[in-house]
Every structure is written in C-alpha cells, then in structure tokens.
Design a protein around this motif. Structure first.
Motif, PDB file in Angstrom:
ATOM      1  N   VAL A 110      40.431  35.630  34.480  1.00 26.13           N
ATOM      2  CA  VAL A 110      39.483  36.267  33.571  1.00 26.13           C
ATOM      3  C   VAL A 110      38.673  35.133  32.961  1.00 26.13           C
ATOM      4  N   VAL A 111      37.357  35.165  33.162  1.00 31.19           N
ATOM      5  CA  VAL A 111      36.487  34.091  32.693  1.00 31.19           C
ATOM      6  C   VAL A 111      36.128  34.286  31.218  1.00 31.19           C
ATOM      7  N   LYS A 112      35.733  35.489  30.867  1.00 28.75           N
ATOM      8  CA  LYS A 112      35.399  35.808  29.482  1.00 28.75           C
ATOM      9  C   LYS A 112      35.410  37.308  29.323  1.00 28.75           C
ATOM     10  N   GLY A 113      35.346  37.756  28.078  1.00 28.03           N
ATOM     11  CA  GLY A 113      35.351  39.183  27.839  1.00 28.03           C
ATOM     12  C   GLY A 113      34.968  39.528  26.424  1.00 28.03           C
ATOM     13  N   GLU A 172      31.596  41.645  36.930  1.00 25.46           N
ATOM     14  CA  GLU A 172      31.739  42.151  35.571  1.00 25.46           C
ATOM     15  C   GLU A 172      32.333  43.551  35.669  1.00 25.46           C
ATOM     16  N   ALA A 173      33.470  43.723  35.021  1.00 25.84           N
ATOM     17  CA  ALA A 173      34.164  45.013  35.032  1.00 25.84           C
ATOM     18  C   ALA A 173      34.151  45.594  33.625  1.00 25.84           C
ATOM     19  N   THR A 175      34.729  44.724  28.452  1.00 26.27           N
ATOM     20  CA  THR A 175      33.834  44.155  29.454  1.00 26.27           C
ATOM     21  C   THR A 175      34.383  42.778  29.785  1.00 26.27           C
ATOM     22  N   LEU A 176      34.786  42.604  31.036  1.00 25.40           N
ATOM     23  CA  LEU A 176      35.418  41.357  31.461  1.00 25.40           C
ATOM     24  C   LEU A 176      34.641  40.746  32.625  1.00 25.40           C
ATOM     25  N   ALA A 236      41.319  46.932  36.665  1.00 24.00           N
ATOM     26  CA  ALA A 236      39.944  47.002  37.180  1.00 24.00           C
ATOM     27  C   ALA A 236      39.885  46.652  38.660  1.00 24.00           C
ATOM     28  N   ILE A 237      40.582  45.579  39.047  1.00 23.04           N
ATOM     29  CA  ILE A 237      40.600  45.156  40.454  1.00 23.04           C
ATOM     30  C   ILE A 237      41.262  46.232  41.331  1.00 23.04           C
TER      31      ILE A 237
END
Length: 119
Positions: free
Chosen positions: A68-71, A97-98, A82-83, A51-52
């Motif tokens: 990665v904080v959450k997904g 949010e990706a 959705t990350l 994604a980045i």
C-alpha cells in the motif's frame, strides 16, 4: 474599566472560537478526506487485499499486492478508503487506485472503483 475590557475580550474570544476550528470540524463532518497516517495498519492491509481479491474475481485477473503506497479515508455512511496500491501481474508492476466502501458494523465491504494510475 480594565475588568470590563478583560470580560469583553474573553466574551469575544468565546464567541469566535467555533469559527477558528470550523474548517477542521467541517471536513470531518461533511465527508472530507483524511490521509491515513499508518498505511502499514493491519486493517488497511485487509482492505487492500479485499480490493485486489474483488478486482481479480470481477476481471478474472491475477494481481498480487506488493504494498500500500498511500491512502485516505472519508466518513460517509461507513468509511470510504481510497488506496494507492503497488501490484504485480505476473512480471509487470503497476499502481492502481482502489476505492472500498466499508460498513464494519454490518460486515459489509464493496469495491467501488479500481483504476490504473497513469504516470
């Protein structure tokens, strides 16, 4: 008489059993979102890096993944991820949010959304 009552209770239980578990099955079958339990999973990290990289290519940016904080995932024709990502751009930290759509069996990935998380 008691044998008939037991049979009736058992029959009714079997009849209504699918309705008891239908909400969990419905979410999985109709594309409901499921939280990612292990955000440190190497595949999740690979999706985040993808994604980045895609965002940087499209925007000529220079974001670096911090964590990665959450997904969550959604089963579609493949899997949507959705990350929420903590990233660094030079000296500024931000959360984005990706959303990445993956069809692993085709070796296909597409960044469908990449937005700044406000707040």
């Amino acid at each position: 008489m008691q044998q008939n009552s037991c049979f009736l209770i058992l029959s009714l239980s079997l009849l209504f059993l699918p309705f008891i578990f239908s909400d969990a099955r419905k979410d999985a079958l109709t594309g409901g979102w499921t939280p990612i339990k292990n955000i440190k999973d190497p595949h999740v990290s690979e999706i985040a890096e993808f994604a980045i990289d895609e965002y940087n290519k499209q925007s000529k940016g220079n974001l670096k993944l911090e964590e990665v904080v959450k997904g969550k995932t959604q089963v579609v024709s493949g899997i949507n991820y959705t990350l929420v990502l903590q990233v660094k751009d030079e000296t500024v930290d931000n959360s984005y949010e990706a959303v990445v759509w993956e069809k692993a069996w085709l070796k296909f990935r597409k960044l469908t959304s990449f937005t700044l998380v406000k707040g």
